[in-house]
Design a protein around this motif. Structure first.
Motif, PDB file in Angstrom:
ATOM      1  N   LEU A   1      28.641 125.188  41.488  1.00 14.02           N
ATOM      2  CA  LEU A   1      27.583 124.514  41.181  1.00 14.02           C
ATOM      3  C   LEU A   1      25.989 125.104  41.270  1.00 14.02           C
ATOM      4  O   LEU A   1      25.364 125.012  40.591  1.00 14.02           O
ATOM      5  CB  LEU A   1      27.163 123.068  41.688  1.00 14.02           C
ATOM      6  N   LEU A   2      26.080 126.238  42.179  1.00 12.35           N
ATOM      7  CA  LEU A   2      24.798 126.886  42.533  1.00 12.35           C
ATOM      8  C   LEU A   2      24.800 127.964  41.377  1.00 12.35           C
ATOM      9  O   LEU A   2      23.834 128.565  41.394  1.00 12.35           O
ATOM     10  CB  LEU A   2      24.912 127.595  43.832  1.00 12.35           C
ATOM     11  N   MET A   3      25.934 128.132  40.756  1.00 11.65           N
ATOM     12  CA  MET A   3      25.959 129.741  39.975  1.00 11.65           C
ATOM     13  C   MET A   3      24.697 129.823  38.997  1.00 11.65           C
ATOM     14  O   MET A   3      24.084 130.871  38.988  1.00 11.65           O
ATOM     15  CB  MET A   3      27.299 129.796  39.198  1.00 11.65           C
ATOM     16  N   PRO A   4      24.443 128.642  38.225  1.00 16.58           N
ATOM     17  CA  PRO A   4      23.400 128.905  37.352  1.00 16.58           C
ATOM     18  C   PRO A   4      22.036 129.420  37.955  1.00 16.58           C
ATOM     19  O   PRO A   4      21.494 130.184  37.278  1.00 16.58           O
ATOM     20  CB  PRO A   4      23.000 127.469  36.537  1.00 16.58           C
ATOM     21  N   THR A   5      21.851 128.598  38.906  1.00 15.08           N
ATOM     22  CA  THR A   5      20.615 129.195  39.664  1.00 15.08           C
ATOM     23  C   THR A   5      20.675 130.544  40.372  1.00 15.08           C
ATOM     24  O   THR A   5      19.819 131.435  40.336  1.00 15.08           O
ATOM     25  CB  THR A   5      20.443 128.183  41.139  1.00 15.08           C
ATOM     26  N   MET A   6      22.015 130.753  40.709  1.00 17.87           N
ATOM     27  CA  MET A   6      22.212 132.233  41.242  1.00 17.87           C
ATOM     28  C   MET A   6      21.954 133.226  40.196  1.00 17.87           C
ATOM     29  O   MET A   6      21.193 134.408  40.509  1.00 17.87           O
ATOM     30  CB  MET A   6      23.688 132.276  41.714  1.00 17.87           C
ATOM     31  N   PHE A   7      22.386 133.105  38.930  1.00 17.56           N
ATOM     32  CA  PHE A   7      22.033 133.930  37.807  1.00 17.56           C
ATOM     33  C   PHE A   7      20.831 134.149  37.459  1.00 17.56           C
ATOM     34  O   PHE A   7      20.379 135.221  37.564  1.00 17.56           O
ATOM     35  CB  PHE A   7      22.939 133.459  36.697  1.00 17.56           C
ATOM     36  N   VAL A   8      19.964 133.230  37.684  1.00 12.58           N
ATOM     37  CA  VAL A   8      18.665 133.263  37.453  1.00 12.58           C
ATOM     38  C   VAL A   8      17.849 134.031  38.433  1.00 12.58           C
ATOM     39  O   VAL A   8      17.172 134.852  38.176  1.00 12.58           O
ATOM     40  CB  VAL A   8      17.728 131.700  37.326  1.00 12.58           C
ATOM     41  N   LEU A  26      16.989 129.311  45.626  1.00 12.98           N
ATOM     42  CA  LEU A  26      18.331 128.911  45.934  1.00 12.98           C
ATOM     43  C   LEU A  26      18.310 127.731  46.595  1.00 12.98           C
ATOM     44  O   LEU A  26      19.261 126.795  46.461  1.00 12.98           O
ATOM     45  CB  LEU A  26      18.980 130.038  46.513  1.00 12.98           C
ATOM     46  N   LEU A  27      17.328 127.358  47.720  1.00 10.64           N
ATOM     47  CA  LEU A  27      17.365 125.898  48.151  1.00 10.64           C
ATOM     48  C   LEU A  27      17.240 124.844  47.264  1.00 10.64           C
ATOM     49  O   LEU A  27      18.152 123.954  47.539  1.00 10.64           O
ATOM     50  CB  LEU A  27      16.250 126.049  49.459  1.00 10.64           C
ATOM     51  N   ALA A  28      16.225 125.210  46.325  1.00  9.84           N
ATOM     52  CA  ALA A  28      16.029 124.003  45.335  1.00  9.84           C
ATOM     53  C   ALA A  28      17.431 123.873  44.584  1.00  9.84           C
ATOM     54  O   ALA A  28      17.820 122.645  44.219  1.00  9.84           O
ATOM     55  CB  ALA A  28      14.887 124.324  44.470  1.00  9.84           C
ATOM     56  N   GLY A  29      18.112 125.065  44.304  1.00 10.38           N
ATOM     57  CA  GLY A  29      19.556 124.779  43.541  1.00 10.38           C
ATOM     58  C   GLY A  29      20.360 123.872  44.567  1.00 10.38           C
ATOM     59  O   GLY A  29      21.147 123.305  44.187  1.00 10.38           O
ATOM     60  N   LEU A  30      20.347 124.147  45.827  1.00  8.23           N
ATOM     61  CA  LEU A  30      21.500 123.657  46.705  1.00  8.23           C
ATOM     62  C   LEU A  30      20.926 121.936  46.764  1.00  8.23           C
ATOM     63  O   LEU A  30      22.062 121.100  46.525  1.00  8.23           O
ATOM     64  CB  LEU A  30      21.293 124.146  47.971  1.00  8.23           C
ATOM     65  N   ARG A  42      34.662 125.249  46.600  1.00  8.71           N
ATOM     66  CA  ARG A  42      34.700 124.722  45.348  1.00  8.71           C
ATOM     67  C   ARG A  42      33.843 123.747  44.772  1.00  8.71           C
ATOM     68  O   ARG A  42      33.493 123.298  43.621  1.00  8.71           O
ATOM     69  CB  ARG A  42      36.058 123.598  45.956  1.00  8.71           C
ATOM     70  N   ILE A  43      32.866 123.540  45.617  1.00  2.01           N
ATOM     71  CA  ILE A  43      31.604 122.715  45.173  1.00  2.01           C
ATOM     72  C   ILE A  43      30.431 123.405  45.025  1.00  2.01           C
ATOM     73  O   ILE A  43      29.717 123.749  44.040  1.00  2.01           O
ATOM     74  CB  ILE A  43      31.487 121.382  45.899  1.00  2.01           C
ATOM     75  N   LEU A  53      22.366 138.162  49.303  1.00  2.00           N
ATOM     76  CA  LEU A  53      23.280 137.717  50.229  1.00  2.00           C
ATOM     77  C   LEU A  53      22.284 137.199  51.595  1.00  2.00           C
ATOM     78  O   LEU A  53      22.539 136.088  51.960  1.00  2.00           O
ATOM     79  CB  LEU A  53      23.900 139.038  50.845  1.00  2.00           C
ATOM     80  N   MET A  54      21.364 137.682  51.769  1.00  2.00           N
ATOM     81  CA  MET A  54      20.512 137.147  52.887  1.00  2.00           C
ATOM     82  C   MET A  54      19.726 135.950  52.439  1.00  2.00           C
ATOM     83  O   MET A  54      19.744 134.904  52.980  1.00  2.00           O
ATOM     84  CB  MET A  54      19.110 138.129  53.055  1.00  2.00           C
ATOM     85  N   SER A  55      19.347 135.979  51.091  1.00  2.00           N
ATOM     86  CA  SER A  55      18.797 134.738  50.479  1.00  2.00           C
ATOM     87  C   SER A  55      19.561 133.506  50.484  1.00  2.00           C
ATOM     88  O   SER A  55      19.256 132.281  50.945  1.00  2.00           O
ATOM     89  CB  SER A  55      18.048 134.819  49.227  1.00  2.00           C
ATOM     90  N   LEU A  56      20.892 133.776  50.120  1.00  2.00           N
ATOM     91  CA  LEU A  56      21.890 132.670  50.137  1.00  2.00           C
ATOM     92  C   LEU A  56      22.164 132.051  51.600  1.00  2.00           C
ATOM     93  O   LEU A  56      22.188 131.075  51.599  1.00  2.00           O
ATOM     94  CB  LEU A  56      23.172 133.254  49.333  1.00  2.00           C
TER      95      LEU A  56
END
Lengths: 352, 350
Positions: free
Chosen positions: A267-274, A234-238, A262-263, A145-148
């Motif tokens: 779209l961040l989900m794959p990075t999020m899972f990793v 996460l930043l790289a994913g964003l 919605r966007i 949560l904090m990282s996001l």
């Protein structure tokens, strides 16, 4: 070079000695020459080898040192770990250990009620397991949560972005012992935090002396020390999300909140899972920071699985290698499960 | 001030700062305080003398009581501002203290002795960044020994890691050979198997090799990092095979290709791995803790941990030594932070 008139060349040489940049260049040339000699020597020594093995065979030569170290110090211990888990006695040397089958594992798992560590034969292990479980749940959720939030804040196009990114990342570089000492100093009886507590008119708190507080601070400190790493990923994913999508959305009249749900998030989900799996794997192995901070105490409040293995197998005089290895197997099983999930996700989303 | 404000409110593309931008700034500034605060507190505390270390509530800046040397007294005397019976305040030096009564003298006129209640005097203090904790800490902590061990381990391990990892990555990226895929698979699979899972057998293997209480036992086992092999291999895959083939036609041996084509071209990836390896090794704790038990072989991290585990914690020394331990990494980070952060963002490893 040939086209430069001799006088100009001479001028250049004269200048070259006077400026520090050119001195550096000369040093560089010197090292390059040394490297050339080194390459020639290696080349000369290795030529007969290549003549014998052929070009293909050289591949084995190149891979050998790494494979040797890897095999002896990682692969072999992994296999030995099974051997230890299924043999007994307090001898470290494998040949002196009688085969006991599942005895170690069954001792580890002999529990009246798995939810209550006190009913287990090896109660400390199950206390460590339940401590680890609690830690993993709280640490990973808080940290993600904090990282996001931090990654979203850093992703806004504001001045000083690079500076803030570095600031959030800085604690990641500190060693576990240093992190533990920094916080131990703040949390001690006469520390900064207790000064704050007293100034608010409360009694001083033994932050590392009460089990609940100790568990709480272990989570806070590890979030503090690690979140910068996950924030960066996460930043790289964003930043990989194409900006055209946002532009199109705003043309269509979508609000910022809408485009986030919605966007950004989908779209961040794959990075999020990793990130989730990586942080889970790391959280299960929690040890060094806590070991330096509390030593596993008070009591066994912050004794986690790795520390249990370390205590039982290496630190204590009881030399219960079998139990320690069996506990290792249990932990390896969890980690393998998580790794399998990660590899699968990696294959599906092509992000690793 | 104007330019700073202009710089901060300068948006890219948008017209002016939205209130959410201010919220973001607020969050980032609070985050900065949270991230740097504890470290700054540590650094400030490390300059404090023992009396300040024990003071509660603590103060942010390190203070020292002013002293004065008066003829006839061997040691420097502490200075106090004293409220005398007639209501005047004078700056006096304390000669001795008996119970609640303090005996003070005027440094300019040492003959006359004032006797006052200790509640009527306040110490004269000034901000002072003392290095005593560092000087004395370095001696009682064996700092130079630990530093030498840490430096030896970090440099040697990084060199070995770069060498064996790049060789393996070269073989795995540029050759077709039997067993290649198996090696690759095992490498990736063990990427996630940490040392902590195999503590006991690792200890056995190291003691069988005879490397317990030997720095080699810390340097070599961790050198075959799967992460390093993986990172370098991915990079080397982008080097075109034609380069190698034309070098072979020109008669270059495989070792020459590795040393003169692959390594120079893989420099960016090698740089990233160097930074990571230095960080890993400098901060490594569990492995040296398992391998080393003789204190003259301890690395800084293990030494620091055993120092703080001693019976009565000498905070003033520990704080100074902690600062010295985090200093090298902080300096490296200050210079290379852009490479480190982008390196991590692109490779996703630590």
């Amino acid at each position: 070079m040939a086209s430069i008139p001799p006088t100009a060349a001479r001028k250049k040489i004269k200048r070259s000695v006077s400026s520090p940049a050119d001195v550096l260049r000369l040093v560089g040339q010197f090292f390059e020459a040394v490297y050339q000699v080194f390459v020639n020597i290696i080349d000369f020594l290795m030529h007969p080898l290549q003549n014998r093995l052929g070009v293909r065979g050289m591949a084995y030569v190149f891979v050998l040192p790494n494979l040797l170290i890897f095999g002896v110090f990682i692969l072999l211990p992994m296999l030995l770990n099974f051997y230890y888990a299924f043999t007994g006695s307090t001898n470290l040397y494998p040949a002196d250990r009688p085969f006991v089958g599942l005895e170690n594992l069954s001792r580890l798992f002999s529990c009246g009620n798995f939810l209550d560590p006190n009913t287990c034969e090896v109660d400390v292990f199950w206390r460590a397991v339940s401590n680890t479980g609690g830690y993993v749940i709280f640490q990973v959720t808080t940290m993600i949560l904090m990282s996001l939030i931090s990654a979203l804040a850093l992703n806004r196009k504001l001045a000083g972005q690079g500076f803030f990114r570095s600031v959030f990342f800085y604690p990641v570089l500190l060693s576990p012992v240093v992190v533990a000492l920094i916080w131990k100093w703040i949390l001690q009886q006469d520390g900064l935090l207790n000064a704050l507590v007293v100034s608010l008119g409360q009694e001083r708190v033994g932050f590392l002396l009460s089990p609940q507080w100790a568990q709480f601070w272990v989570v806070v400190i590890s979030v503090w020390a690690q979140m910068g790493f996950y924030t960066l990923i996460l930043l790289a994913g964003l930043q990989a999300i194409p900006s055209e999508l946002y532009e199109a959305a705003s043309i269509d009249g979508a609000s910022q909140t809408q485009s986030f749900w919605r966007i950004t998030l989908p779209l961040l989900m794959p990075t999020m899972f990793v990130v989730i799996v990586l942080s889970l794997i790391r959280a299960v192995q929690v040890f060094d920071q806590v070991f330096a901070l509390t030593g596993g105490g008070p009591g066994t409040a912050t004794t986690y699985m790795v520390q249990y293995i370390y205590d039982v197998g290496l630190a204590s005089q009881t030399n219960q290698y079998g139990i320690a290895s069996a506990a290792s197997l249990v932990m390896a099983f969890f980690l393998l499960l998580l790794t399998a999930v990660q590899l699968r996700l990696g294959r599906n989303s092509e992000i690793t | 001030m104007r330019t700073v404000l202009n710089y901060l409110t300068n948006t890219r593309g948008r017209k002016r700062l939205h209130f959410t931008d201010w919220l973001t700034y607020l969050y980032l500034l609070m985050g900065t305080a949270m991230m740097f605060g504890p470290v700054i507190w540590l650094v400030m505390s490390s300059f404090k003398p023992q009396s300040e270390i024990l003071r509660f509530p603590p103060r942010f800046l390190p203070y020292r009581q002013e002293t004065v040397i008066v003829e006839g007294y061997d040691t420097p005397l502490q200075l106090f501002d004293v409220v005398l019976e007639d209501g005047t305040t004078r700056r006096l030096a304390q000669v001795r203290r008996v119970g609640i009564e303090a005996q003070l003298i005027d440094p300019a006129n040492p003959e006359e002795i004032f006797r006052v209640n200790i509640a009527d005097r306040t110490p004269v203090e000034s901000v002072y960044f003392g290095l005593e904790n560092y000087q004395e800490g370095v001696e009682s902590f064996n700092f130079w020994t630990y530093l030498r061990n840490s430096v030896v381990v970090t440099i040697a391990a990084t060199v070995v890691t770069l060498l064996v990892n790049s060789m393996a990555a070269f073989a795995l990226s540029k050759y077709q050979f039997r067993g290649r895929d198996t090696i690759l698979f095992v490498t990736i699979a063990t990427l996630m198997v940490p040392l902590s899972v195999i503590l006991v057998p690792v200890f056995l293997v190291i003691s069988e090799v005879g490397w317990t209480n030997n720095l080699l036992g810390v340097i070599i086992p961790g050198a075959a990092t799967p992460t390093g092999v993986f990172l370098l291999r991915q990079y080397m895959l982008t080097i075109p095979d034609e380069l190698l083939d034309s070098a072979r036609i020109d008669g270059a041996s495989e070792w020459r290709i590795y040393l003169q084509i692959i390594l120079p071209l893989a420099r960016p990836a090698l740089a990233v791995l160097t930074i990571f390896s230095v960080m890993w090794r400098w901060n490594d704790f569990l492995w040296p803790l398992v391998v080393l038990s003789r204190s003259e072989l301890f690395t800084l991290q293990v030494g620091l941990n055993s120092f703080q585990g001693e019976l009565n914690i000498q905070w003033n020394y520990i704080l100074a030594m902690t600062v010295l331990t985090l200093l090298p990494i902080t300096v490296v980070f200050a210079f290379l932070q852009r490479y480190i952060t982008t390196g991590i963002a692109t490779t996703g490893m630590k």
